[in-house]
Scaffold this active site. Sequence first.
Site, PDB file in Angstrom:
ATOM      1  CB  CYS A 212     -36.358 -27.695  25.824  1.00 53.56           C
ATOM      2  SG  CYS A 212     -35.292 -28.186  27.180  1.00 53.56           S
TER       3      CYS A 212
ATOM      4  CB  VAL B 223     -27.806 -24.490  26.719  1.00 54.52           C
ATOM      5  CG1 VAL B 223     -27.102 -25.379  27.737  1.00 54.52           C
ATOM      6  CG2 VAL B 223     -26.837 -24.069  25.622  1.00 54.52           C
ATOM      7  CB  CYS B 224     -32.077 -28.497  27.709  1.00 50.81           C
ATOM      8  SG  CYS B 224     -33.681 -28.785  28.474  1.00 50.81           S
ATOM      9  CG  LEU B 225     -27.724 -26.786  32.892  1.00 50.25           C
ATOM     10  CD1 LEU B 225     -27.349 -28.262  32.902  1.00 50.25           C
ATOM     11  CD2 LEU B 225     -26.480 -25.944  32.692  1.00 50.25           C
TER      12      LEU B 225
ATOM     13  CG  ASN C 142     -28.406 -31.912  28.479  1.00 51.91           C
ATOM     14  OD1 ASN C 142     -28.081 -33.068  28.263  1.00 51.91           O
ATOM     15  ND2 ASN C 142     -28.984 -31.533  29.585  1.00 51.91           N
TER      16      ASN C 142
END
Length: 468
Positions: free
Chosen positions: A89, A282-284, A275
Amino acid sequence: MDPDVMEIDPPPLASASRTRKPRKVNLEVIDVEQYHVDKMNKGKAIQDGHNPFSHVANGVMPIDVDSYTVVLNDIPTGVKVVMSTTQPCEFQNYSSKGTSKSSRNSSNSFLATPSSVPQSLDFASLSASFAQNNQTVSSSAVQPVDSDASASSSSAEAVPSAQANFLKDFKRFDTVEDFSDHHYLSKGKASKQHSKTWLKKVQADWKILENDLPETIFVRACESRMDLLRAVIIGAEGTPYHDGLFFFDIQFPDSYPSVPPKVHYHSGGLRINPNLYNCGKVCLSLLGTWTGNKREKWLPQESTMLQLLVSIQALILNQKPYFNEPGYEPTKGTVSGEAHSKVYSENVFILSLKTMVYSMRKPPKHFEEFVHSHYFVRALDIVKACNAYKDGAPVGSILKGGVQGIEETSQSGSKKFRTDVAAFMKTVVGEFVKLGIKELEEKPKPPPVVNANTESNTANRKRSRSSR
């Protein structure tokens, strides 16, 4: 002084791959303290077809849904876990900020290990499918060790300490008065008036969390700032995160639930997962921090805070986090991909040890005693696991009662991993000793025994040299 920061750079993507043939898993339990790896040993972490969580030993039945191994035990109806694989990200800079009322505990638990990350996981449909499959698991799949080894495997079970009793009484959901060290403290005010829709949804989330939290997730909500939450997730057995504590600060935005909550991970500057960034991001897809189709994103009328926490626990803090990276997920099952995954997981465990030290030295507010009690109770198990890793056990192979072993073709932990574990163990053990784990204190070495004749001979030699 905080532990050194180490960033994991994922290994380069293999140019060619070879699919590994399915293999038969042979389970056995080996005593951790007597575990030594050589060419005749079969010790390795369970991978193919094995869910790494202790619920299997208790008779919970796993099912396979779209190549996704799941263990269900009283999952809240209607809860979903949604996640798509992630990619790096855009880096963002975050600045870090630095009693209870009664509630009800729940024994619900959910733990899962993805063999390939699904696009959407619906708990209601899974439960129905589970009943139709009518599968069973033999209780001998994970054999218990002898009573002596079992008794020594957990300091909490051996003698119920004050710390063990504290953890037993620590509520999974509760409210607190303030969060002076919360990451999102400056993003709102206690006097702010929220809409009826916002209040209704937050109160509904609180109620779900109060009743249905799994046994390895704990949440505190703020009375004066209803938009703030703090959660901790305990790393699961069979993963490189086992026994660790992972904290998240959460905020409900003004437009919630039309938009998802904001989540910040307490990283301590460590990147322990594709993530979870060292900046706390927090990559989600459920959070809108990564792309996904409509069903993978936050759905205002359906998504819940519980769903989000369970997603992080089951789909991010998993057995093979290397494959969370979308560029590497296609290599899962290949010789090259599995080799890179092994190296990544070994590095993750070292970072998890450093996260333990970070948490013990700087526990988040309202979880201070929880952190210290958790590591007091689990210290001996963590040290036993580290000793097994030093002797060659693969990362993530440590389950309650021993080491899970599989066929001889499995590899042991790398030489670098064994060296790294041994090097950092002294720091971890030092923190455990500060908590009061007397069994880990270094005993003073007895003074050497001096023989009278030896002492006389030494004096004669000195006089002889001085007279020359």
